[in-house]
Design an enzyme around this catalytic site. Structure first.
Site, mmCIF file in Angstrom:
data_model
loop_
_atom_site.group_PDB
_atom_site.id
_atom_site.type_symbol
_atom_site.label_atom_id
_atom_site.label_comp_id
_atom_site.label_asym_id
_atom_site.label_seq_id
_atom_site.Cartn_x
_atom_site.Cartn_y
_atom_site.Cartn_z
ATOM 1 C CG ASP A 1 7.143 28.845 67.938
ATOM 2 O OD1 ASP A 1 5.733 28.468 67.123
ATOM 3 O OD2 ASP A 1 7.360 27.690 69.490
ATOM 4 C CD GLU B 1 28.442 35.017 53.949
ATOM 5 O OE1 GLU B 1 28.854 34.036 55.340
ATOM 6 O OE2 GLU B 1 28.067 33.750 53.185
ATOM 7 C CG ASN C 1 2.812 26.630 65.403
ATOM 8 O OD1 ASN C 1 4.420 26.340 66.223
ATOM 9 N ND2 ASN C 1 3.106 25.793 64.914
ATOM 10 C CG HIS D 1 23.605 33.307 60.628
ATOM 11 N ND1 HIS D 1 23.409 34.638 59.281
ATOM 12 C CD2 HIS D 1 23.746 32.471 59.675
ATOM 13 C CE1 HIS D 1 23.982 34.090 58.413
ATOM 14 N NE2 HIS D 1 23.753 32.708 58.652
ATOM 15 C CG ASP D 2 27.476 32.659 59.510
ATOM 16 O OD1 ASP D 2 26.307 32.351 59.780
ATOM 17 O OD2 ASP D 2 27.344 33.275 58.451
ATOM 18 C CG ASP E 1 6.027 30.435 63.515
ATOM 19 O OD1 ASP E 1 5.884 31.527 63.721
ATOM 20 O OD2 ASP E 1 6.229 29.071 64.302
ATOM 21 C CG ASP F 1 20.328 34.690 53.314
ATOM 22 O OD1 ASP F 1 21.573 34.218 52.666
ATOM 23 O OD2 ASP F 1 20.210 34.717 54.597
ATOM 24 C CG ASP G 1 24.710 31.591 51.883
ATOM 25 O OD1 ASP G 1 24.786 32.475 52.862
ATOM 26 O OD2 ASP G 1 25.029 30.803 50.873
ATOM 27 C CG ASP H 1 6.561 24.182 65.884
ATOM 28 O OD1 ASP H 1 7.065 24.733 66.339
ATOM 29 O OD2 ASP H 1 7.017 23.818 64.828
HETATM 30 C C1 GLC Z 1 26.470 31.953 54.930
HETATM 31 C C2 GLC Z 1 25.964 31.717 55.644
HETATM 32 C C3 GLC Z 1 26.140 30.667 57.020
HETATM 33 C C4 GLC Z 1 25.362 29.043 56.012
HETATM 34 C C5 GLC Z 1 27.215 29.364 54.664
HETATM 35 C C6 GLC Z 1 26.547 28.199 53.703
HETATM 36 O O1 GLC Z 1 27.784 31.814 55.144
HETATM 37 O O2 GLC Z 1 25.956 33.211 56.219
HETATM 38 O O3 GLC Z 1 24.973 30.606 57.569
HETATM 39 O O4 GLC Z 1 26.290 28.048 56.831
HETATM 40 O O5 GLC Z 1 26.411 30.541 54.070
HETATM 41 O O6 GLC Z 1 25.719 28.707 52.929
HETATM 42 CA CA CA Z 2 6.283 27.441 65.202
#
Ligand code: GLC
Ligand code: CA
Length: 556
Positions: free
Chosen positions: A22, A257, A24, A328-329, A30, A99, A203, A26
């Site tokens: 981050d 994905e 700034n 991230h999943d 970013d 993405d 995605d 908040d």
């Molecule tokens: C993919 C992404 C996930 C998102 C899902 C819906 O699985 O990696 O984070 O929630 O698609 O877009």
């Molecule tokens: Ca920020």
């Protein structure tokens, strides 16, 4: 344009922008925060970034619900910031893939606002609408479920029909059978290519084509209907069209994905001759442990794990792999595949076993310093729509199961991996000077980038060394793959060979000591240790008692 397939030499770092840095105060990561860390990325030795969505979004699913594909989310900055970021990356020899979230949009996208306004609006057919069942037409058209729990259909009062949403109800699915929608997607890709991006991570791309007869799915309380939309009737046709009209016009990487793509249908999805995706993220090795779609974690089986990786490694040369154990999943790889007591050893062992395979490796932010899950994630800490929905639904309808759900979420919530990046031991791990948008893992005092970069024997330097080692390495890039001892439940042993030169990789996945015996055919061959996670491993390939999570690579 002829593709150079640069991605075969890439090491890709995934940034989840909300939690990276981050700038700034908040509390939200970013783009200027990313810019401030470009030298850091360069030093780590990666040469490509996959940036999770940074487009305009109301953030129902943290940016995976896009309301404007051609602009940047206010919280993340501006298009000018973005341009500066990509220029800064390119100046450092780092490529950028973005993405591409086009199975669905946000319900706040202009197309959907138009579509829901009336049945004869020109955008109506951008989405998937259906009459309801029952006398009053208020029952969903079929039993398909959203991957985020509940029915995949939402009733829309204004026009009295349901729309399909395979994710949250704020993520209506696009109707890919409409050629205008496909053209929009092509235009979006080309728009970003013209701005300089090097490719896309696509995605939930295998969900784009649905069986328009909308038959009920096979009964499954968690995920229902998959067989009617995962790699649906026109999937290959539509991907090929995108490839033809956009992706192949640029020297790009497209990685999908790919729920539903297994070793049995991988060839059709990624072989070069198909002109579709360059490679995919398979779910096979992840779902053998667990998946964010099913609730209860499973026990890890090394034998299955090896079998899955080995079969993907054995695809023809014209197919390419993506190598990942974190994103991230999923919760962090530590402690999923090894005990936390051996955190550093396990992280290095995993890095060795994955990075010597054929394919493009991915490092998810924080993986390079061995970030771990929260010890105890509470309801108030959940920020992920999926965790919140599961928890609140069970609490409301099946409260007796709440303890199990708490236990399961604590093991596998997506929130674990989305915690802010741990930069140093200052308040909030140096991620922000303000109040972070989600909890920082208290272990940042010990686990952080600053500390990791000082520790020459730590995980960070190990990744850097591996990244250097991989660059231009033809055995890793092109070599054949052979597995030894496939039935061994503790040790993964494989060999990569190219033009008479070999690497032999040995990795123990257990905290117990185990006896390793050199396979007959390799006995007596000249060998040299090139990488290991203990300082004092035997210098030549020998029968040896492997210590907890010991891993080594020999050159033969
Ligand atoms: C993919 C992404 C996930 C998102 C899902 C819906 O699985 O990696 O984070 O929630 O698609 O877009
Ligand atoms: Ca920020």
């Amino acid at each position: 344009m002829a593709k150079t397939r640069w991605y075969k030499d890439a090491i890709i770092y995934q940034i989840y922008p909300r939690s990276f840095c981050d700038s700034n105060g908040d509390g939200i990561g970013d783009i200027r925060g990313i810019i401030s860390k470009l030298d850091y990325l360069k030093e780590l030795g990666i040469n490509c970034v996959w940036l999770s969505p940074c487009y305009k979004s109301p953030n129902d699913d943290n940016g995976y619900d896009i309301s404007n594909y051609r602009d940047i989310m206010d919280e993340f900055g501006t298009l000018e910031d973005w341009q500066e970021m990509i220029d800064g990356m390119h100046a450092r020899g780092i490529r950028l893939i973005m993405d591409l979230v086009v199975n669905h949009t946000s319900d706040e996208h202009e197309w959907f606002k138009q579509a829901r306004s009336s049945k004869d609006n020109p955008y109506r057919d951008y989405y998937i609408w259906h009459k309801g069942k029952g006398k009053d037409g208020r029952k969903p058209p079929n039993n398909w479920t959203s991957r985020f729990t509940g029915s995949a259909w939402e009733y829309d009062e204004k026009t009295g029909e349901f729309y399909l949403h395979l994710f949250s109800k704020k993520q209506p699915d696009l109707n890919w059978d409409n050629p205008k929608v496909r053209q929009e997607v092509i235009d979006i890709c080309n728009y970003w290519f013209e701005k300089g991006v090097d490719g896309f991570r696509c995605d939930v791309i295998t969900y784009i084509s649905k069986d328009k007869n909308f038959p009920d799915g096979k009964f499954n309380p968690a995920i229902c209907g998959d067989e009617h939309f995962v790699i649906g009737p026109h999937y290959h046709e539509y991907i090929h069209e995108l490839n033809e009209k956009s992706w192949s016009l640029y020297d790009s990487l497209t990685v999908g994905e790919a729920q539903g793509i297994t070793i049995d249908n991988a060839f059709d999805a990624v072989d070069e001759s198909r002109e579709e995706l360059d490679c995919v993220f398979t779910f096979e090795h992840q779902t053998q442990v667990d998946s964010f779609l099913t609730t209860v974690p499973k026990k890890f089986s090394l034998v299955k794990w090896k079998k899955i990786f080995s079969s993907w490694q054995s695809l023809p040369e014209t197919c390419w792999n993506s190598l990942y154990i974190e994103n991230h999943d999923y919760p962090r790889s530590l402690p999923r595949y090894g005990k936390l007591k051996y955190r550093v050893k396990v992280a290095k062992m995993l890095a060795i076993s994955i990075n010597f395979l054929r394919g493009t490796p991915y490092i998810y932010q924080g993986q390079e310093i061995g970030m771990t899950n929260f010890a105890n994630l509470k309801r108030k800490d959940y920020k992920d729509i999926v965790s919140i929905k599961i928890y609140d639904t069970v609490k409301k309808f099946l409260p007796v199961f709440l303890p199990i759900v708490k236990w399961a979420l604590n093991k596998k919530a997506r929130d674990h991996a989305r915690a802010p990046m741990q930069w140093n031991s200052e308040p909030n791990a140096g991620f922000t000077t303000g109040k972070p948008w989600m909890a920082v893992n208290p272990n940042y005092v010990d686990i952080n980038v600053e500390q990791a970069m000082e520790d020459k024997n730590g995980i960070w330097h190990f990744y850097k060394q591996l990244n250097e080692f991989r660059k231009g390495n033809e055995i890793i890039r092109n070599g054949t793959y052979k597995q030894y001892y496939p039935k061994d439940r503790n040790v993964w042993m494989y060999e990569r060979e190219y033009e008479g030169k070999k690497y032999v990789v040995i990795a123990s996945y257990t905290d117990k000591e185990v006896q390793f015996v050199v396979p007959q055919e390799l006995k007596g061959k000249e060998s040299k240790l090139v990488m290991s996670n203990y300082a004092d491993c035997v210098k030549t390939l020998s029968d040896v008692t492997l210590r907890p999570y010991e891993a080594m690579v020999y050159a033969l």
